[in-house]
Design an enzyme around this catalytic site. Structure first.
Site, PDB file in Angstrom:
ATOM      1  N   SER A  99       1.151   4.017   1.603  1.00 16.22           N
ATOM      2  CA  SER A  99       2.124   3.199   0.881  1.00 16.22           C
ATOM      3  C   SER A  99       1.676   2.862  -0.537  1.00 16.22           C
ATOM      4  O   SER A  99       2.466   2.332  -1.317  1.00 16.22           O
ATOM      5  CB  SER A  99       2.377   1.893   1.651  1.00 16.22           C
ATOM      6  N   CYS A 100       0.418   3.162  -0.895  1.00 14.06           N
ATOM      7  CA  CYS A 100      -0.106   2.730  -2.203  1.00 14.06           C
ATOM      8  C   CYS A 100      -0.184   3.847  -3.234  1.00 14.06           C
ATOM      9  O   CYS A 100       0.388   3.729  -4.330  1.00 14.06           O
ATOM     10  CB  CYS A 100      -1.494   2.104  -2.021  1.00 14.06           C
ATOM     11  N   LEU A 101      -0.903   4.927  -2.931  1.00 18.60           N
ATOM     12  CA  LEU A 101      -1.150   5.946  -3.949  1.00 18.60           C
ATOM     13  C   LEU A 101       0.128   6.603  -4.462  1.00 18.60           C
ATOM     14  O   LEU A 101       0.326   6.680  -5.689  1.00 18.60           O
ATOM     15  CB  LEU A 101      -2.130   6.999  -3.433  1.00 18.60           C
ATOM     16  N   ASP A 104       2.059   3.929  -6.542  1.00 20.18           N
ATOM     17  CA  ASP A 104       1.443   3.560  -7.814  1.00 20.18           C
ATOM     18  C   ASP A 104       1.447   4.712  -8.811  1.00 20.18           C
ATOM     19  O   ASP A 104       1.534   4.490 -10.021  1.00 20.18           O
ATOM     20  CB  ASP A 104       0.019   3.056  -7.581  1.00 20.18           C
TER      21      ASP A 104
END
Length: 218
Positions: A99-101, A104
């Site tokens: 869910s982050c890389l 972002d």
């Protein structure tokens, strides 16, 4: 890794907010770093994850070249890690997810576009990461002597990284879906993932899913 040993970054709209936040987080975290603004704290998170994205894409493309010239990329990474010149090892795989890389990476590209900044490196990372899934899939096919529709394949680990149950944009799940679509019989082993979690990530939750609880006896 104990998450409370990882430095905690925080900021707040006012000095009072920052001081109260620091006091609160010091109860749990060994080290609290107070940033001057909320924007700088948010951008620091982008710095961390773009750094990871760049290096994952880098090592994955190095892996492809190493395979073509018949070299062991893991041996080369281990040897490079002995040098004290700012090198940090990353492990090749079928691309990054979670869910982050991806989020972002898209965020920094969008921010750059809004300010008329060209980011060819960041754009290339997104393309490279998408290509890794196709590379992984072609590698699976190259290892088989029969069509995928006649195969039974066990995937070892399907979450987007070790020691997590998160399947969001996981390359393992995307590979699982594609193998099922090709008529392959697929099972997975991941001690951190439950069958309901896997079902929720699939296009056809009731069709052909298998999550084995143990590798004993295989």
């Amino acid at each position: 890794m104990n998450p409370f040993k990882v430095p905690k970054l925080l900021s707040g709209k006012t000095l009072q907010c920052r001081n109260l936040g620091k006091k609160f987080y010091q109860i749990m975290f060994e080290k609290v770093i107070v940033m001057k603004s909320i924007e700088s704290a948010e951008f620091t998170k982008l710095v961390e994850n773009i750094y990871r994205s760049v290096n994952i894409a880098l090592v994955n493309e190095l892996k492809i070249v190493a395979v073509k010239v018949k070299l062991n990329i893991h041996e080369c990474i281990e040897a490079a890690s002995t040098k004290p010149f700012g090198y940090r090892p990353f492990t090749p795989g079928p691309g990054f997810g979670g869910s982050c890389l991806p989020k972002d990476l898209n965020a920094i590209r969008q921010l750059a576009r809004e300010h008329d900044v060209s980011t060819p490196l960041f754009d290339a990372i997104a393309t490279s990461n998408s290509n890794q899934l196709e590379e992984a899939y072609q590698w699976i096919e190259s290892c088989l002597q029969k069509p995928l529709s006649e195969q039974t394949i066990l995937l070892l680990g399907i979450s987007h990284k070790t020691n997590t149950s998160t399947l969001t944009q996981s390359p393992g799940v995307l590979i699982y879906k594609r193998l099922l679509a090709e008529g392959c019989s697929v099972a997975a082993y991941d001690p951190n993932v439950g069958i309901e979690t896997l079902k929720n990530m699939m296009d056809s939750p009731s069709k052909g899913l298998s999550l084995i609880p143990s590798l004993e006896g295989l």
